[in-house]
Design a protein around this motif. Structure first.
Motif, PDB file in Angstrom:
ATOM      1  N   GLU A 109       0.860  -1.144   0.191  1.00 31.70           N
ATOM      2  CA  GLU A 109      -0.079   0.049  -0.036  1.00 31.70           C
ATOM      3  C   GLU A 109       0.662   1.353   0.142  1.00 31.70           C
ATOM      4  O   GLU A 109       0.508   2.268  -0.668  1.00 31.70           O
ATOM      5  N   TRP A 110       1.916   1.274   0.766  1.00 32.97           N
ATOM      6  CA  TRP A 110       3.018   2.365   0.865  1.00 32.97           C
ATOM      7  C   TRP A 110       3.392   2.277  -0.700  1.00 32.97           C
ATOM      8  O   TRP A 110       3.459   3.519  -1.058  1.00 32.97           O
ATOM      9  N   GLU A 111       3.828   1.267  -1.221  1.00 33.35           N
ATOM     10  CA  GLU A 111       4.304   1.388  -2.503  1.00 33.35           C
ATOM     11  C   GLU A 111       3.430   1.936  -3.477  1.00 33.35           C
ATOM     12  O   GLU A 111       3.672   2.996  -4.422  1.00 33.35           O
ATOM     13  N   ARG A 112       2.096   1.783  -3.591  1.00 33.36           N
ATOM     14  CA  ARG A 112       1.097   2.079  -4.208  1.00 33.36           C
ATOM     15  C   ARG A 112       0.992   3.883  -4.332  1.00 33.36           C
ATOM     16  O   ARG A 112       0.320   4.376  -5.144  1.00 33.36           O
ATOM     17  N   HIS A 113       1.345   4.364  -2.860  1.00 31.15           N
ATOM     18  CA  HIS A 113       1.445   5.699  -2.878  1.00 31.15           C
ATOM     19  C   HIS A 113       2.618   6.332  -2.794  1.00 31.15           C
ATOM     20  O   HIS A 113       3.043   7.501  -2.557  1.00 31.15           O
ATOM     21  N   GLY A 114       3.536   5.590  -3.584  1.00 29.35           N
ATOM     22  CA  GLY A 114       4.649   6.372  -3.920  1.00 29.35           C
ATOM     23  C   GLY A 114       5.834   6.448  -2.743  1.00 29.35           C
ATOM     24  O   GLY A 114       6.826   7.306  -2.889  1.00 29.35           O
ATOM     25  N   ARG A 115       5.592   5.437  -1.676  1.00 32.20           N
ATOM     26  CA  ARG A 115       6.470   5.544  -0.759  1.00 32.20           C
ATOM     27  C   ARG A 115       7.179   4.207  -0.636  1.00 32.20           C
ATOM     28  O   ARG A 115       6.582   3.264  -0.629  1.00 32.20           O
ATOM     29  N   LEU A 116       8.480   4.086   0.012  1.00 30.51           N
ATOM     30  CA  LEU A 116       9.138   2.897   0.322  1.00 30.51           C
ATOM     31  C   LEU A 116       9.596   2.909   1.787  1.00 30.51           C
ATOM     32  O   LEU A 116       9.566   3.766   2.479  1.00 30.51           O
ATOM     33  N   VAL A 117       9.367   1.440   2.208  1.00 30.76           N
ATOM     34  CA  VAL A 117       9.996   1.072   3.570  1.00 30.76           C
ATOM     35  C   VAL A 117      11.234   1.566   3.691  1.00 30.76           C
ATOM     36  O   VAL A 117      12.145   0.743   2.809  1.00 30.76           O
ATOM     37  N   LEU A 118      11.794   2.163   4.770  1.00 33.19           N
ATOM     38  CA  LEU A 118      13.372   2.439   4.626  1.00 33.19           C
ATOM     39  C   LEU A 118      13.986   0.842   5.055  1.00 33.19           C
ATOM     40  O   LEU A 118      13.482   0.254   5.944  1.00 33.19           O
ATOM     41  N   LYS A 119      15.147   1.064   4.775  1.00 32.47           N
ATOM     42  CA  LYS A 119      15.761  -0.406   4.929  1.00 32.47           C
ATOM     43  C   LYS A 119      16.178  -0.417   6.245  1.00 32.47           C
ATOM     44  O   LYS A 119      16.497   0.359   7.118  1.00 32.47           O
ATOM     45  N   GLY A 120      15.996  -1.780   6.695  1.00 34.57           N
ATOM     46  CA  GLY A 120      16.179  -2.229   8.229  1.00 34.57           C
ATOM     47  C   GLY A 120      14.982  -1.810   9.123  1.00 34.57           C
ATOM     48  O   GLY A 120      15.004  -2.101  10.407  1.00 34.57           O
ATOM     49  N   GLU A 121      14.006  -1.022   8.694  1.00 31.70           N
ATOM     50  CA  GLU A 121      12.729  -1.082   9.478  1.00 31.70           C
ATOM     51  C   GLU A 121      12.114  -2.336   9.613  1.00 31.70           C
ATOM     52  O   GLU A 121      11.807  -3.292   8.838  1.00 31.70           O
ATOM     53  N   HIS A 122      11.733  -2.535  10.807  1.00 25.77           N
ATOM     54  CA  HIS A 122      11.037  -3.812  11.424  1.00 25.77           C
ATOM     55  C   HIS A 122       9.406  -3.536  11.543  1.00 25.77           C
ATOM     56  O   HIS A 122       9.130  -2.475  11.834  1.00 25.77           O
ATOM     57  N   ALA A 123       8.760  -4.440  10.905  1.00 23.77           N
ATOM     58  CA  ALA A 123       7.232  -4.252  10.838  1.00 23.77           C
ATOM     59  C   ALA A 123       6.422  -4.193  12.099  1.00 23.77           C
ATOM     60  O   ALA A 123       7.203  -4.774  13.083  1.00 23.77           O
ATOM     61  N   LEU A 124       5.384  -3.362  12.122  1.00 20.23           N
ATOM     62  CA  LEU A 124       4.665  -3.434  13.415  1.00 20.23           C
ATOM     63  C   LEU A 124       3.476  -4.650  12.849  1.00 20.23           C
ATOM     64  O   LEU A 124       3.271  -4.666  11.829  1.00 20.23           O
ATOM     65  N   TRP A 125       2.960  -5.393  14.137  1.00 23.07           N
ATOM     66  CA  TRP A 125       2.331  -6.441  13.739  1.00 23.07           C
ATOM     67  C   TRP A 125       0.752  -6.127  14.219  1.00 23.07           C
ATOM     68  O   TRP A 125       0.488  -5.487  15.345  1.00 23.07           O
ATOM     69  N   VAL A 126      -0.249  -6.440  13.633  1.00 25.89           N
ATOM     70  CA  VAL A 126      -1.669  -6.365  13.847  1.00 25.89           C
ATOM     71  C   VAL A 126      -2.283  -7.576  13.705  1.00 25.89           C
ATOM     72  O   VAL A 126      -1.818  -8.522  12.804  1.00 25.89           O
ATOM     73  N   LEU A 127      -3.422  -7.684  14.325  1.00 23.57           N
ATOM     74  CA  LEU A 127      -4.434  -8.918  14.030  1.00 23.57           C
ATOM     75  C   LEU A 127      -5.488  -8.592  12.840  1.00 23.57           C
ATOM     76  O   LEU A 127      -5.977  -7.714  13.089  1.00 23.57           O
ATOM     77  N   ALA A 128      -5.559  -9.494  11.753  1.00 27.06           N
ATOM     78  CA  ALA A 128      -6.561  -9.248  10.840  1.00 27.06           C
ATOM     79  C   ALA A 128      -7.152 -10.721  10.464  1.00 27.06           C
ATOM     80  O   ALA A 128      -7.030 -11.603  10.871  1.00 27.06           O
ATOM     81  N   PRO A 129      -8.614 -10.539  10.216  1.00 27.25           N
ATOM     82  CA  PRO A 129      -9.351 -11.488  10.096  1.00 27.25           C
ATOM     83  C   PRO A 129      -9.088 -12.160   9.036  1.00 27.25           C
ATOM     84  O   PRO A 129      -8.761 -11.777   7.912  1.00 27.25           O
ATOM     85  N   ARG A 130      -9.195 -13.606   8.979  1.00 27.18           N
ATOM     86  CA  ARG A 130      -9.091 -14.495   7.693  1.00 27.18           C
ATOM     87  C   ARG A 130     -10.632 -14.914   7.347  1.00 27.18           C
ATOM     88  O   ARG A 130     -11.420 -15.342   8.156  1.00 27.18           O
ATOM     89  N   MET A 131     -10.798 -14.418   6.022  1.00 24.30           N
ATOM     90  CA  MET A 131     -12.155 -14.572   5.476  1.00 24.30           C
ATOM     91  C   MET A 131     -12.406 -15.818   4.599  1.00 24.30           C
ATOM     92  O   MET A 131     -11.083 -16.246   4.144  1.00 24.30           O
ATOM     93  N   ALA A 132     -13.476 -16.313   4.435  1.00 26.52           N
ATOM     94  CA  ALA A 132     -13.731 -17.470   3.631  1.00 26.52           C
ATOM     95  C   ALA A 132     -15.162 -17.525   3.153  1.00 26.52           C
ATOM     96  O   ALA A 132     -16.114 -17.029   4.013  1.00 26.52           O
ATOM     97  N   PRO A 133     -15.546 -17.827   2.262  1.00 23.33           N
ATOM     98  CA  PRO A 133     -17.083 -18.084   1.638  1.00 23.33           C
ATOM     99  C   PRO A 133     -17.975 -18.650   2.658  1.00 23.33           C
ATOM    100  O   PRO A 133     -17.352 -19.592   3.321  1.00 23.33           O
TER     101      PRO A 133
END
Length: 376
Positions: A87-111
């Protein structure tokens, strides 16, 4: 930075160890429990969670807590604008080298109708190509079958094209123009009329009458206090009606009115702060006592012989309270639309407020008339 660097950092846990999907969920759940325990033992932490929620109001309460805690652990300020790598890429921004992600909980969807166990078992965790956290299913034929960890990055972890995000100036003297009217409309969406009157019950500043579907606000209040009281009563209107089955489990109504008041004031504090109005001093007594109310409710679930009458622990109650408050704030703020992005990069390109919030159509109900609506 190269995409591989971001993906590698996104998949690493503490100490650089790669975590499998199940371990990631266990880690995030444990972190969330620790945050809530801290908020109970140090009530000021509840206030801090609400502050972050006012900025990241488009996120769930649990993910707000996780995002704040991870940044705090690194000695950094709470996040303000969050998105996945792509999503950052699509907005013309790149994650800085060496940055560690933040983690969140997201739902897993299924039909609907699919094998839930099989779908939930096909976990994948990564920093790219996944649904934005907190996203709702786009159709009614999908269901949540499980949870997964999702890697995101704050805007301060990226570089590239400038992004303009208007922000409310917290502490500003005046109530934003239109806030009163939008709060009144939020009440009308719940089929409540709003009356500003000098003949309040017991001269209280605000009162919610579920039988008559009416919210009363004292006519003697100034614009800021009137907005705060209406937001507080909206908290009651959204959360504490006779159909509140979840709150009834831990007595958020008349049985434990103290906790209901904490929920309502938490809603008011967060909604106004999202609009740049700091009610910290006025709300402090309510919010500082939240932990005591949680513990009181937990104790009420035990009988005299030491056996548990209910099934809720203080952790259950704290988690429920945080979830209920932040979900209600999100519903209200989708209508009042404070300046800013609510923490989500994708919302910067979303259509205007009115087009987004029609999840509970009101055209089937007679729209109530609100008396004495103020401009602020």
């Amino acid at each position: 930075m190269a995409p591989g660097d971001a993906a590698s950092n996104a998949d690493n846990g503490a100490g650089g160890k790669r975590l499998d999907p199940e371990a990631r969920i266990i880690q995030l759940t444990g972190q969330l429990h620790a945050i809530l325990e801290g908020a109970i033992s140090s009530p000021g932490r509840w206030h801090q969670l609400l502050d972050t929620s006012a900025t990241l109001w488009r996120y769930s309460g649990g993910n707000v807590a996780l995002l704040r805690a991870q940044r705090e652990l690194l000695g950094l300020q709470p996040p303000t604008l969050v998105a996945g790598y792509r999503e950052w890429e699509r907005h013309g921004r790149l994650v800085l080298k060496g940055e560690h992600a933040l983690w969140v909980l997201a739902p897993r969807m299924a039909p609907i109708g699919s094998d839930s166990a099989e779908m939930a078992g096909s976990n994948t965790v990564g920093g790219r190509g996944v649904e934005e956290p907190g996203a709702s299913p786009t159709t009614t034929d999908r269901k949540i079958v499980g949870w997964r960890g999702q890697a995101v990055f704050d805007v301060t972890q990226t570089e590239g094209e400038p992004i303009y995000v208007p922000r409310a100036g917290v502490g500003m003297a005046d109530v934003p123009a239109g806030l009163w009217k939008s709060l009144v409309y939020a009440a009308e969406r719940r089929r409540f009329a709003v009356d500003v009157t000098g003949s309040q019950r017991s001269m209280s500043s605000g009162f919610t009458d579920f039988a008559d579907r009416r919210i009363q606000v004292g006519a003697w209040l100034g614009p800021e206090d009137a907005a705060a009281v209406l937001a507080h009563e909206l908290g009651h209107a959204y959360l504490h009606g006779p159909d509140d089955k979840v709150g009834a489990l831990y007595g958020s109504g008349l049985q434990h009115r103290g906790l209901a008041e904490v929920e309502a004031e938490s809603v008011a504090y967060t909604v106004l702060r999202a609009h740049g109005v700091d009610r910290g001093t006025q709300s402090s007594d309510y919010l500082a006592g939240w932990a005591d109310k949680v513990i009181d409710v937990e104790r009420a679930g035990w009988s005299g012989d030491g056996k548990r009458d209910g099934f809720l622990t203080r952790m259950d109650i704290a988690r429920s309270t945080l979830g209920r408050v932040t979900a209600t704030c999100r519903d209200i703020l989708q209508i009042t639309q404070p300046v800013g992005a609510g923490g989500k990069l994708t919302s910067l390109q979303a259509p205007s407020a009115a087009a987004q919030v029609d999840t509970h159509p009101i055209h089937a109900w007679p729209r109530p008339t609100s008396a004495d609506i103020r401009a602020k």
